[in-house]
Design a protein around this motif. Sequence first.
Motif, PDB file in Angstrom:
ATOM      1  N   THR A  13       0.812  -1.217   0.000  1.00 58.19           N
ATOM      2  CA  THR A  13       0.000   0.000   0.000  1.00 58.19           C
ATOM      3  C   THR A  13       0.843   1.264   0.000  1.00 58.19           C
ATOM      4  OG1 THR A  13      -0.148   0.109   2.419  1.00 58.19           O
ATOM      5  CG2 THR A  13      -1.828  -1.183   1.271  1.00 58.19           C
ATOM      6  N   ASP A  14       2.189   1.124  -0.031  1.00 59.39           N
ATOM      7  CA  ASP A  14       3.013   2.320  -0.077  1.00 59.39           C
ATOM      8  C   ASP A  14       3.197   2.764  -1.524  1.00 59.39           C
ATOM      9  OD1 ASP A  14       4.484   0.108  -0.718  1.00 59.39           O
ATOM     10  OD2 ASP A  14       6.217   0.596   0.513  1.00 59.39           O
ATOM     11  N   SER A  15       3.825   3.921  -1.700  1.00 62.92           N
ATOM     12  CA  SER A  15       3.910   4.530  -3.014  1.00 62.92           C
ATOM     13  C   SER A  15       5.118   5.448  -3.059  1.00 62.92           C
ATOM     14  CB  SER A  15       2.632   5.339  -3.296  1.00 62.92           C
ATOM     15  OG  SER A  15       2.811   6.230  -4.379  1.00 62.92           O
ATOM     16  N   GLN A  16       5.577   5.753  -4.284  1.00 57.89           N
ATOM     17  CA  GLN A  16       6.660   6.716  -4.415  1.00 57.89           C
ATOM     18  C   GLN A  16       6.215   8.122  -4.038  1.00 57.89           C
ATOM     19  OE1 GLN A  16       4.866   5.426  -6.818  1.00 57.89           O
ATOM     20  NE2 GLN A  16       5.034   6.505  -8.777  1.00 57.89           N
ATOM     21  N   TYR A  17       4.897   8.313  -3.883  1.00 58.67           N
ATOM     22  CA  TYR A  17       4.368   9.616  -3.505  1.00 58.67           C
ATOM     23  C   TYR A  17       4.102   9.713  -2.005  1.00 58.67           C
ATOM     24  CZ  TYR A  17       3.462   9.463  -8.512  1.00 58.67           C
ATOM     25  OH  TYR A  17       3.593   9.317  -9.860  1.00 58.67           O
ATOM     26  N   GLY A  18       4.509   8.716  -1.261  1.00 59.16           N
ATOM     27  CA  GLY A  18       4.249   8.699   0.174  1.00 59.16           C
ATOM     28  C   GLY A  18       3.384   7.499   0.531  1.00 59.16           C
ATOM     29  N   TYR A  85      -7.059   5.175   1.239  1.00 54.56           N
ATOM     30  CA  TYR A  85      -5.678   5.521   1.592  1.00 54.56           C
ATOM     31  C   TYR A  85      -4.779   5.592   0.356  1.00 54.56           C
ATOM     32  CZ  TYR A  85      -1.209   5.289   4.148  1.00 54.56           C
ATOM     33  OH  TYR A  85       0.039   5.548   4.658  1.00 54.56           O
ATOM     34  N   THR A  86      -4.970   4.660  -0.589  1.00 51.41           N
ATOM     35  CA  THR A  86      -4.053   4.562  -1.728  1.00 51.41           C
ATOM     36  C   THR A  86      -4.488   5.400  -2.928  1.00 51.41           C
ATOM     37  OG1 THR A  86      -5.213   2.564  -2.466  1.00 51.41           O
ATOM     38  CG2 THR A  86      -3.256   2.272  -1.088  1.00 51.41           C
ATOM     39  N   GLU A  87      -5.751   5.814  -2.995  1.00 52.39           N
ATOM     40  CA  GLU A  87      -6.221   6.544  -4.177  1.00 52.39           C
ATOM     41  C   GLU A  87      -5.418   7.818  -4.441  1.00 52.39           C
ATOM     42  OE1 GLU A  87     -10.367   8.333  -6.087  1.00 52.39           O
ATOM     43  OE2 GLU A  87     -10.371   7.414  -4.090  1.00 52.39           O
ATOM     44  N   PRO A  88      -5.110   8.632  -3.419  1.00 49.30           N
ATOM     45  CA  PRO A  88      -4.326   9.849  -3.716  1.00 49.30           C
ATOM     46  C   PRO A  88      -2.862   9.555  -4.039  1.00 49.30           C
ATOM     47  CG  PRO A  88      -5.490  10.001  -1.588  1.00 49.30           C
ATOM     48  CD  PRO A  88      -5.494   8.565  -2.004  1.00 49.30           C
ATOM     49  N   ARG A  89      -2.390   8.346  -3.689  1.00 46.97           N
ATOM     50  CA  ARG A  89      -0.974   7.992  -3.877  1.00 46.97           C
ATOM     51  C   ARG A  89      -0.906   6.625  -4.555  1.00 46.97           C
ATOM     52  NH1 ARG A  89      -1.693  10.131   1.036  1.00 46.97           N
ATOM     53  NH2 ARG A  89      -2.141   8.064   1.887  1.00 46.97           N
ATOM     54  N   PRO A  90      -1.132   6.579  -5.872  1.00 49.53           N
ATOM     55  CA  PRO A  90      -1.150   5.270  -6.554  1.00 49.53           C
ATOM     56  C   PRO A  90       0.198   4.579  -6.458  1.00 49.53           C
ATOM     57  CG  PRO A  90      -1.100   7.078  -8.141  1.00 49.53           C
ATOM     58  CD  PRO A  90      -1.344   7.697  -6.800  1.00 49.53           C
TER      59      PRO A  90
END
Length: 437
Positions: A13-18, A85-90
């Motif tokens: 659930t993590d992302s390069q955008y946070g 949680y993940t929608e703003p940070r794919p």
Amino acid sequence: MEHQLLSVAIDDTDSQYGGCTTHLTGLILKELGNRALLADYPLLVRLNPNIPWRTRGNAATVLRLLYDGDPKELMETLWSIIEEYTEPRPPLPGKSPGLVVAPGRPWESERLRWLYRKALSDVVTLDVATESLSKYGALWRGGRGVIGAASSLAALSPGEPYTFELTFYRRPENWGSRRCVYSDKVAYLEGQSSSTLNNLEIDEGTTSAAPGGPDPVLAGFRGTDPGELWRFDEALCERPHFAVLYRSNQHTGVHLQAQEPRIYRSVNITVTVRSPPLKLPGGHVIVEVSDGMNSYDAAFYEDSGPLARAAELLYPGDVIIIAGGVRPYSPRGKLTISVEAMKVVGVAQRRVQVPPRCPRCGARMESLGRGKGYRCPRCGLRSSGHKQSLVVERELLPGSYYYKIGRARHLSPVGARLPTMDRLPVTINVSDVLRVY
């Protein structure tokens, strides 16, 4: 409805955008509130660190709960939280969150224990993970993240060593800005404790507990005593949002299993040194080794500190056990094993050939050239004697060598004595593992 034992596992659930899976797990703990009782500490489960498509730390989380509701409704509730949680940070391309809800005691399932061991040291595919879940009777949603979530269900069973990580999370308004952690205070608290692990880079005088990047983690402190870990909030010069205490397989070396070296595997094998160490520019050390059937390049990296320095002292004939990850590159035509820990089992006798002693005065003679004999530099006597073979005392001692403290990878052993848990489930108060600031 009577409470039932459920395990909730989350990954990817993590992302390069946070964003961060452990951060999301803390938010879920807050959301569940009194609707569930903890049957264990929240689990932070690290898996094979050599998988190239892994997330940064290749970690999944597991919440073992005593829950009185419908597991399917719990699945839908948690999935909606994950999507929000993940929608703003794919996630990065090819990655997607995974959620598993499993009944009963997955740590007692032979199939799920096998899946966990495989995921620690080898490659697991999605079809293998979902087949295991189907046979066990678990529910799941998502994509690639289901692999890590499924593989973590049987982790940290009774009798297995473990450590703790206390992770402090940032307030959203601070994400992306410079973190504020007092390294000197971390050093002081480390000096006061006998149970903390890998939190300080002593040579640099900085803490290794504070990551970089845009993720919401402020700092994560590791050790074996929760009481001493909570003291590290004194080292924070930035007010945290909340903190979660995780039980983890970090620094247990559980991924280093004895098996045939193959690309992306973590291995633990006994080998014999075949050639003198080669020190590369930058301080890395390469040693050719053999297991009796195949030869490999063992790579000891400069930042490993005492491990690399010990590797420089190896000599052909030494018997060692090396533990680490098999890399896909082979610059000298051999598989390369990136060494995380080494045990020197046997030190070979090292001999050198030297000119003979002068029979008149005892001084070491000098060679006059090939086939021309020797001359004593002290008394001038000439002789046609032969070279002598002398045993050279070795600096390398038998024993175990590990990465420098502060630089060890998540799962790498650090030589500490670790606790084990006698039984599961246990009753843990949420207030003992979640603190809101």
